[in-house]
Design a protein around this motif. Structure first.
Motif, PDB file in Angstrom:
ATOM      1  N   GLN A 289     -25.274 -37.853 -23.364  1.00  0.00           N
ATOM      2  CA  GLN A 289     -25.047 -38.065 -21.942  1.00  0.00           C
ATOM      3  C   GLN A 289     -25.139 -36.779 -21.120  1.00  0.00           C
ATOM      4  O   GLN A 289     -25.449 -36.829 -19.942  1.00  0.00           O
ATOM      5  CB  GLN A 289     -23.686 -38.721 -21.719  1.00  0.00           C
ATOM      6  CG  GLN A 289     -23.669 -40.199 -22.053  1.00  0.00           C
ATOM      7  CD  GLN A 289     -24.542 -40.981 -21.081  1.00  0.00           C
ATOM      8  OE1 GLN A 289     -24.239 -41.070 -19.900  1.00  0.00           O
ATOM      9  NE2 GLN A 289     -25.626 -41.528 -21.593  1.00  0.00           N
TER      10      GLN A 289
ATOM     11  N   ILE B  17     -21.127 -39.768 -28.526  1.00  0.00           N
ATOM     12  CA  ILE B  17     -22.047 -40.300 -29.538  1.00  0.00           C
ATOM     13  C   ILE B  17     -23.449 -39.804 -29.216  1.00  0.00           C
ATOM     14  O   ILE B  17     -23.933 -39.960 -28.100  1.00  0.00           O
ATOM     15  CB  ILE B  17     -22.013 -41.840 -29.564  1.00  0.00           C
ATOM     16  CG1 ILE B  17     -20.582 -42.329 -29.840  1.00  0.00           C
ATOM     17  CG2 ILE B  17     -22.992 -42.379 -30.613  1.00  0.00           C
ATOM     18  CD1 ILE B  17     -20.390 -43.815 -29.642  1.00  0.00           C
TER      19      ILE B  17
ATOM     20  N   ASN C 238     -21.290 -38.334 -34.077  1.00  0.00           N
ATOM     21  CA  ASN C 238     -20.265 -38.381 -33.034  1.00  0.00           C
ATOM     22  C   ASN C 238     -19.328 -37.195 -33.123  1.00  0.00           C
ATOM     23  O   ASN C 238     -19.243 -36.516 -34.137  1.00  0.00           O
ATOM     24  CB  ASN C 238     -19.476 -39.688 -33.133  1.00  0.00           C
ATOM     25  CG  ASN C 238     -18.734 -39.791 -34.439  1.00  0.00           C
ATOM     26  OD1 ASN C 238     -17.805 -39.040 -34.678  1.00  0.00           O
ATOM     27  ND2 ASN C 238     -19.149 -40.706 -35.308  1.00  0.00           N
TER      28      ASN C 238
ATOM     29  N   ARG D 137     -15.213 -33.568 -27.704  1.00  0.00           N
ATOM     30  CA  ARG D 137     -16.228 -33.683 -26.638  1.00  0.00           C
ATOM     31  C   ARG D 137     -17.295 -32.593 -26.777  1.00  0.00           C
ATOM     32  O   ARG D 137     -17.730 -31.997 -25.811  1.00  0.00           O
ATOM     33  CB  ARG D 137     -15.573 -33.647 -25.269  1.00  0.00           C
ATOM     34  CG  ARG D 137     -16.444 -34.273 -24.211  1.00  0.00           C
ATOM     35  CD  ARG D 137     -15.728 -34.425 -22.910  1.00  0.00           C
ATOM     36  NE  ARG D 137     -16.534 -35.246 -22.027  1.00  0.00           N
ATOM     37  CZ  ARG D 137     -16.128 -35.722 -20.886  1.00  0.00           C
ATOM     38  NH1 ARG D 137     -14.922 -35.481 -20.468  1.00  0.00           N
ATOM     39  NH2 ARG D 137     -16.926 -36.443 -20.153  1.00  0.00           N
TER      40      ARG D 137
ATOM     41  N   LEU E   6     -24.031 -41.964 -25.913  1.00  0.00           N
ATOM     42  CA  LEU E   6     -22.928 -42.606 -25.193  1.00  0.00           C
ATOM     43  C   LEU E   6     -21.745 -41.667 -25.071  1.00  0.00           C
ATOM     44  O   LEU E   6     -21.470 -40.886 -25.978  1.00  0.00           O
ATOM     45  CB  LEU E   6     -22.441 -43.851 -25.946  1.00  0.00           C
ATOM     46  CG  LEU E   6     -23.335 -45.056 -26.016  1.00  0.00           C
ATOM     47  CD1 LEU E   6     -22.761 -46.063 -27.008  1.00  0.00           C
ATOM     48  CD2 LEU E   6     -23.483 -45.697 -24.658  1.00  0.00           C
ATOM     49  N   ASP E   7     -21.063 -41.758 -23.967  1.00  0.00           N
ATOM     50  CA  ASP E   7     -19.714 -41.214 -23.826  1.00  0.00           C
ATOM     51  C   ASP E   7     -18.811 -42.428 -23.689  1.00  0.00           C
ATOM     52  O   ASP E   7     -18.992 -43.241 -22.786  1.00  0.00           O
ATOM     53  CB  ASP E   7     -19.582 -40.353 -22.572  1.00  0.00           C
ATOM     54  CG  ASP E   7     -20.172 -38.967 -22.727  1.00  0.00           C
ATOM     55  OD1 ASP E   7     -20.610 -38.622 -23.834  1.00  0.00           O
ATOM     56  OD2 ASP E   7     -20.190 -38.230 -21.726  1.00  0.00           O
ATOM     57  N   VAL E   8     -17.868 -42.569 -24.600  1.00  0.00           N
ATOM     58  CA  VAL E   8     -16.944 -43.693 -24.564  1.00  0.00           C
ATOM     59  C   VAL E   8     -15.580 -43.141 -24.191  1.00  0.00           C
ATOM     60  O   VAL E   8     -14.975 -42.381 -24.958  1.00  0.00           O
ATOM     61  CB  VAL E   8     -16.898 -44.417 -25.931  1.00  0.00           C
ATOM     62  CG1 VAL E   8     -15.918 -45.576 -25.877  1.00  0.00           C
ATOM     63  CG2 VAL E   8     -18.282 -44.882 -26.344  1.00  0.00           C
ATOM     64  N   HIS E   9     -15.125 -43.507 -23.002  1.00  0.00           N
ATOM     65  CA  HIS E   9     -13.864 -42.963 -22.516  1.00  0.00           C
ATOM     66  C   HIS E   9     -12.706 -43.900 -22.844  1.00  0.00           C
ATOM     67  O   HIS E   9     -12.766 -45.110 -22.618  1.00  0.00           O
ATOM     68  CB  HIS E   9     -13.929 -42.721 -21.008  1.00  0.00           C
ATOM     69  CG  HIS E   9     -12.735 -41.976 -20.500  1.00  0.00           C
ATOM     70  ND1 HIS E   9     -12.480 -40.660 -20.844  1.00  0.00           N
ATOM     71  CD2 HIS E   9     -11.715 -42.360 -19.709  1.00  0.00           C
ATOM     72  CE1 HIS E   9     -11.362 -40.267 -20.272  1.00  0.00           C
ATOM     73  NE2 HIS E   9     -10.871 -41.288 -19.573  1.00  0.00           N
ATOM     74  N   ASP E  10     -11.654 -43.316 -23.374  1.00  0.00           N
ATOM     75  CA  ASP E  10     -10.409 -44.023 -23.663  1.00  0.00           C
ATOM     76  C   ASP E  10      -9.401 -43.578 -22.604  1.00  0.00           C
ATOM     77  O   ASP E  10      -8.765 -42.533 -22.737  1.00  0.00           O
ATOM     78  CB  ASP E  10      -9.938 -43.656 -25.075  1.00  0.00           C
ATOM     79  CG  ASP E  10      -8.606 -44.266 -25.450  1.00  0.00           C
ATOM     80  OD1 ASP E  10      -7.972 -44.938 -24.605  1.00  0.00           O
ATOM     81  OD2 ASP E  10      -8.179 -44.054 -26.600  1.00  0.00           O
TER      82      ASP E  10
ATOM     83  N   THR F 248     -12.404 -38.686 -24.415  1.00  0.00           N
ATOM     84  CA  THR F 248     -13.793 -39.138 -24.357  1.00  0.00           C
ATOM     85  C   THR F 248     -14.445 -38.887 -25.707  1.00  0.00           C
ATOM     86  O   THR F 248     -14.400 -37.773 -26.227  1.00  0.00           O
ATOM     87  CB  THR F 248     -14.575 -38.415 -23.243  1.00  0.00           C
ATOM     88  OG1 THR F 248     -13.958 -38.734 -21.996  1.00  0.00           O
ATOM     89  CG2 THR F 248     -16.025 -38.862 -23.222  1.00  0.00           C
ATOM     90  N   HIS F 249     -15.028 -39.916 -26.282  1.00  0.00           N
ATOM     91  CA  HIS F 249     -15.712 -39.842 -27.571  1.00  0.00           C
ATOM     92  C   HIS F 249     -17.209 -39.731 -27.296  1.00  0.00           C
ATOM     93  O   HIS F 249     -17.765 -40.518 -26.528  1.00  0.00           O
ATOM     94  CB  HIS F 249     -15.411 -41.085 -28.411  1.00  0.00           C
ATOM     95  CG  HIS F 249     -13.940 -41.384 -28.498  1.00  0.00           C
ATOM     96  ND1 HIS F 249     -13.046 -40.561 -29.152  1.00  0.00           N
ATOM     97  CD2 HIS F 249     -13.208 -42.402 -27.982  1.00  0.00           C
ATOM     98  CE1 HIS F 249     -11.830 -41.078 -29.055  1.00  0.00           C
ATOM     99  NE2 HIS F 249     -11.902 -42.194 -28.348  1.00  0.00           N
TER     100      HIS F 249
END
Length: 119
Positions: free
Chosen positions: A59, A100, A13, A18, A87-91, A97-98
Motif C-alpha cells: 500500500q 500484507i 506480512n 508496519r 493490503l493494509d488491514v487496520h484493527d 495496522t497489519h
C-alpha cells in the motif's frame, strides 16, 4: 532474445511492526520457496545469464528498501520494482495496522530460436 521461463507468486506480512520491507522480504521468500530451477545445470546455462524481475505490491511502495529486497535474490541479475498493491488491514480496536505484501518473480533467460523451438 530473452524468454520468460518462470513466474512465481508469493505473499508476506508484518503483523505488528508496519514494516513494508519486512513484509516484502517474506513475500519474496515465499515465492522463491515455490520453485526450483534445475534446468541451468542440466542444460549448461550459467545462472548469471538469467534476469530476474521482481514486482512488489504494498500500500505504501515508497516505504520499501529496494536495495535490501534485491539482496534477497540468490541468483541472476535482479531488478526490483514497487507498485501500489497488497493490503493494509487496520484493527481499530487495538490501534494496529497489519501489512500484507505480494511478490511476483519473473525469470528470463536468453534462448536462441536456432537451438530451441518455443510453442
Amino acid at each position: 532474445m530473452e524468454h520468460r521461463i518462470i513466474l512465481e507468486l508469493g505473499t508476506g506480512n508484518d503483523l505488528y511492526g508496519r514494516d513494508y520491507t519486512k513484509a516484502a522480504k517474506r513475500a519474496i521468500q515465499d515465492a522463491l520457496h515455490h520453485s526450483s530451477i534445475v534446468m541451468f545445470k542440466s542444460l549448461g546455462i550459467d545462472h548469471t545469464e538469467m534476469r530476474v524481475q521482481v514486482t512488489i505490491g504494498v500500500q505504501q511502495p515508497d516505504q520499501l528498501d529496494l536495495e535490501a529486497l534485491t539482496a534477497e535474490l540468490p541468483r541472476g541479475r535482479a531488478e526490483v520494482s514497487a507498485v501500489k498493491g497488497g493490503l493494509d488491514v487496520h484493527d481499530a480496536q487495538n490501534n494496529q495496522t497489519h501489512v500484507i505484501a505480494t511478490a511476483a518473480i519473473e525469470a528470463f533467460v536468453p534462448i536462441s530460436t536456432k537451438d530451441w523451438k518455443l510453442s
